[in-house]
Design a protein around this motif. Structure first.
Motif, PDB file in Angstrom:
ATOM      1  N   VAL A   1     -38.407  18.679 -42.166  1.00  0.00           N
ATOM      2  CA  VAL A   1     -39.458  19.664 -41.896  1.00  0.00           C
ATOM      3  C   VAL A   1     -39.968  19.431 -40.481  1.00  0.00           C
ATOM      4  O   VAL A   1     -40.428  18.337 -40.154  1.00  0.00           O
ATOM      5  N   CYS A   2     -39.851  20.446 -39.660  1.00  0.00           N
ATOM      6  CA  CYS A   2     -40.393  20.381 -38.299  1.00  0.00           C
ATOM      7  C   CYS A   2     -41.874  20.736 -38.380  1.00  0.00           C
ATOM      8  O   CYS A   2     -42.223  21.880 -38.690  1.00  0.00           O
TER       9      CYS A   2
ATOM     10  N   SER B   1     -36.760  24.115 -46.237  1.00  0.00           N
ATOM     11  CA  SER B   1     -37.139  23.295 -45.090  1.00  0.00           C
ATOM     12  C   SER B   1     -36.370  23.774 -43.866  1.00  0.00           C
ATOM     13  O   SER B   1     -35.396  24.512 -43.982  1.00  0.00           O
ATOM     14  N   ASP B   2     -36.793  23.335 -42.698  1.00  0.00           N
ATOM     15  CA  ASP B   2     -36.136  23.769 -41.467  1.00  0.00           C
ATOM     16  C   ASP B   2     -34.657  23.380 -41.458  1.00  0.00           C
ATOM     17  O   ASP B   2     -33.800  24.159 -41.071  1.00  0.00           O
TER      18      ASP B   2
ATOM     19  N   ARG C   1     -33.507  27.023 -41.070  1.00  0.00           N
ATOM     20  CA  ARG C   1     -33.054  27.292 -39.707  1.00  0.00           C
ATOM     21  C   ARG C   1     -31.707  26.650 -39.440  1.00  0.00           C
ATOM     22  O   ARG C   1     -31.012  27.013 -38.484  1.00  0.00           O
TER      23      ARG C   1
ATOM     24  N   SER D   1     -26.138  28.049 -39.166  1.00  0.00           N
ATOM     25  CA  SER D   1     -27.413  28.580 -38.680  1.00  0.00           C
ATOM     26  C   SER D   1     -27.384  30.084 -38.888  1.00  0.00           C
ATOM     27  O   SER D   1     -26.326  30.707 -38.761  1.00  0.00           O
TER      28      SER D   1
ATOM     29  N   VAL E   1     -32.254  22.934 -33.597  1.00  0.00           N
ATOM     30  CA  VAL E   1     -33.474  22.899 -34.401  1.00  0.00           C
ATOM     31  C   VAL E   1     -34.193  21.555 -34.210  1.00  0.00           C
ATOM     32  O   VAL E   1     -35.410  21.470 -34.365  1.00  0.00           O
TER      33      VAL E   1
END
Length: 177
Positions: A85-86, A101-102, A130, A146, A164
């Motif tokens: 997670v960013c 999650s990212d 992402r 992606s 990312v």
């Protein structure tokens, strides 16, 4: 993986016996326990992501974190091997992820069907991920997906990078040794 029919995501959650189980389209899937190679790979990659997150301040990784998300008529529960997670440090996150999650990371298991894994990757990408990494320990490679981009493959002699995660670099020989 063993599949059983379950009427709805709510029923699946009520059973309370779902720590390593996943739910998609009316079916419950029990994830098998990881073997030694899977566990070692997960730990190495998780450690690299933890170090990256702490040094960059760009977020943090989670292992086996339940994700409960998707459109109301197609809610699913997945438990990726790792997720990143960013988010800024000290961001309050829920006990269970309510969105992708990212970065969602899956390590290929010998018992997982290719079609089920493909469907999972597509669902992640369609619902907010992402980046999705699919790690194949047998082939010693990582495929990175992606949204709207061609898949990229990284082999044992490559260094894994992902836009990312700016600045993240992982020589794959370090995790496939």
């Amino acid at each position: 993986m063993i599949a059983t029919k379950t009427p709805a995501v709510e029923e699946f959650l009520r059973t309370g016996d779902n720590d390593r189980s996943e739910y998609a389209q009316g079916e419950k899937w029990e994830k098998p326990p990881p073997n030694r190679d899977h566990s070692s790979l997960q730990l190495c990659l998780g450690s690299a992501l933890l170090r990256y997150g702490r040094e960059s301040g760009n977020g943090e990784p989670f292992s086996e974190w339940h994700h409960r998300f998707g459109p109301e008529d197609n809610k699913r529960i997945y438990v990726p091997d790792l997720a990143f997670v960013c988010a800024p440090k000290n961001t309050q996150l829920p006990d269970y992820a309510d969105r992708a999650s990212d970065v969602m990371i899956e390590i290929v298991s010998p018992s997982e069907s290719a079609s089920r894994l493909t469907a999972k990757v597509e669902f992640y990408l369609q619902n907010g991920a992402r980046s999705v990494w699919v790690i194949d320990p047998k082939e010693r490679r990582i495929d990175v997906y992606s949204p709207g981009k061609a898949m990229r493959t990284f082999r044992e002699s490559d260094t894994l990078i992902d836009p990312v995660l700016p600045g993240f670099e992982l020589p794959l020989r370090n995790i496939f040794s």
